[in-house]
Design an enzyme around this catalytic site. Structure first.
Site, PDB file in Angstrom:
ATOM      1  N   THR B  20       0.843  -1.182   0.000  1.00 40.94           N
ATOM      2  CA  THR B  20       0.000   0.000   0.000  1.00 40.94           C
ATOM      3  C   THR B  20       0.885   1.241   0.000  1.00 40.94           C
ATOM      4  OG1 THR B  20      -2.062   0.927   0.855  1.00 40.94           O
ATOM      5  CG2 THR B  20      -0.413   0.310   2.500  1.00 40.94           C
ATOM      6  N   CYS B  26      -3.279   7.339   7.947  1.00 39.70           N
ATOM      7  CA  CYS B  26      -3.862   6.011   7.742  1.00 39.70           C
ATOM      8  C   CYS B  26      -2.902   4.948   8.293  1.00 39.70           C
ATOM      9  CB  CYS B  26      -4.057   5.717   6.253  1.00 39.70           C
ATOM     10  SG  CYS B  26      -5.207   6.837   5.433  1.00 39.70           S
ATOM     11  N   HIS B  43      -6.104  -1.024   4.438  1.00 40.48           N
ATOM     12  CA  HIS B  43      -5.601   0.358   4.475  1.00 40.48           C
ATOM     13  C   HIS B  43      -6.667   1.167   5.222  1.00 40.48           C
ATOM     14  CE1 HIS B  43      -3.400   3.803   2.278  1.00 40.48           C
ATOM     15  NE2 HIS B  43      -4.210   4.363   3.159  1.00 40.48           N
TER      16      HIS B  43
END
Lengths: 204, 160
Positions: B20, B26, B43
């Site tokens: 990711t 995040c 995510h």
């Protein structure tokens, strides 16, 4: 993208957004060109409705210097100006010799000021076009992975929606041997989009 | 390599990796089988699904309290017992130092906290983590080795 039932076709909406990107970025390009005293070209802007999961693709894994500005008043959104790190360095040292974006002082301020001016011209063009009032926050600098920077704006939007409108414009300085590519990314909130469409198409 | 977009959940088998890009506040949460047959990554953008707009549709990977249960469910659907699950995570940075963004500023920490609470609920041990700080991260998890590789803007690539 907008959850509201709307009679406007998707194509028309995207055309309006592209035009907004065009108007805003043309003003910003003129401002940058005056600031640097050289010709700055503008690529045709893109406006897309993108699922949040697809905004940060592999092309966003690069390191950039960016300013982040929050937009509010009649419309709300997040405005980013992104330059490749080395292009940001060139930009700043062109303006004030012997400064760097990493200096936490004059160079950083200069870059933020460029962000302020460019965002300001983009936003004021938009506010004149739509005849609305828009305020902008002072810009904040971040030197980081492009996706991580944009993600901060996306987090707030993601509370309301699973897809966002991304208006992107690329600025190109061709007079230099090195190309200098800068990018604006404007992420309006869903409510703001509805207002923009309404105003752009002349009311109800 | 399987790309995990914002608010997505993806699974990988032992030949695959999960990647990711650009975690800011995040958090990339990985749950994997200790026998290295399967791994999943989410995510995660926000701590709690109750802050979603009421009635709105959202991907389960977006919120910590929906992402972790879904990850567990998906992996366990391959007949992996809960006791074989382990976890690693990275992200939760504070990208902008600014009082104007106080809500955003604390999101990273709240995400980390919420994920830990969820993992605790399922009794899944956290084997390694690289969280907090002020830099974005691009991460990749290799199922066959259980190694999580982390790139940041001003640090050499790190493996945990």
């Amino acid at each position: 993208m907008s959850p509201n039932k709307s009679s406007f076709s998707e194509d028309l909406r995207l055309d309006i957004l592209k035009e907004i990107g065009n108007i805003g970025a043309a003003h910003a390009a003129t401002a940058l060109s005056t600031l640097l005293n050289k010709r700055i070209d503008l690529k045709i802007p893109s406006a897309q409705v993108v699922p949040i999961s697809e905004v940060n693709g592999p092309n966003r894994d690069n390191n950039v210097a960016a300013t982040y500005t929050y937009i509010d008043c009649d419309i709300h959104g997040h405005f980013f100006m992104l330059f490749k790190e080395e292009h940001a360095e060139m930009l700043v040292s062109n303006m004030i010799p012997n400064t760097t974006i990493y200096d936490g002082g004059l160079g950083e301020s200069a870059f933020c000021e460029i962000g302020n001016i460019l965002c300001g011209s983009y936003i004021s063009a938009l506010s004149q076009f739509l005849n609305i009032t828009i305020h902008q926050s002072p810009p904040i600098l971040s030197i980081d992975i492009a996706a991580a920077i944009l993600g901060e704006g996306l987090i707030e939007l993601s509370m309301e929606t699973d897809s966002v409108i991304v208006i992107e414009t690329v600025l190109v300085d061709k007079t230099n041997h090195h190309q200098m590519n800068g990018e604006f990314v404007f992420l309006p909130t869903p409510d703001s989009m509805d207002l923009i469409f309404k105003l752009a198409l002349g009311g109800e | 390599m399987i790309l995990v977009g914002l608010s997505e959940i993806k699974l990988a088998n032992k030949e695959q990796s999960l990647r990711t890009i650009g975690l800011g506040s995040c958090v990339g949460a990985i749950i994997y089988d200790i026998d290295r047959t399967i791994a999943g990554m989410a995510h995660i953008m926000l701590p709690e699904s109750k802050i979603a707009k009421p009635g709105s549709h959202f991907l389960l990977g977006k919120f910590a309290d929906t992402a972790i249960p879904e990850l567990v469910r998906l992996i366990c659907s391959y007949d992996i017992p809960l006791t074989r699950l382990r976890s690693k995570m990275a992200g939760g940075a504070e990208m902008f130092n600014s009082s104007r963004l106080t809500m955003m500023g604390s999101i990273g920490q709240r995400n980390i906290q919420a994920i830990k609470e969820q993992l605790h609920r399922f009794d899944i041990p956290i084997i390694a983590e690289d969280v907090g700080g002020h830099s974005g991260r691009t991460i990749e998890f290799y199922t066959h080795s259980s190694i999580l590789s982390i790139r940041t803007v001003n640090r050499d690539e790190k493996q945990i």
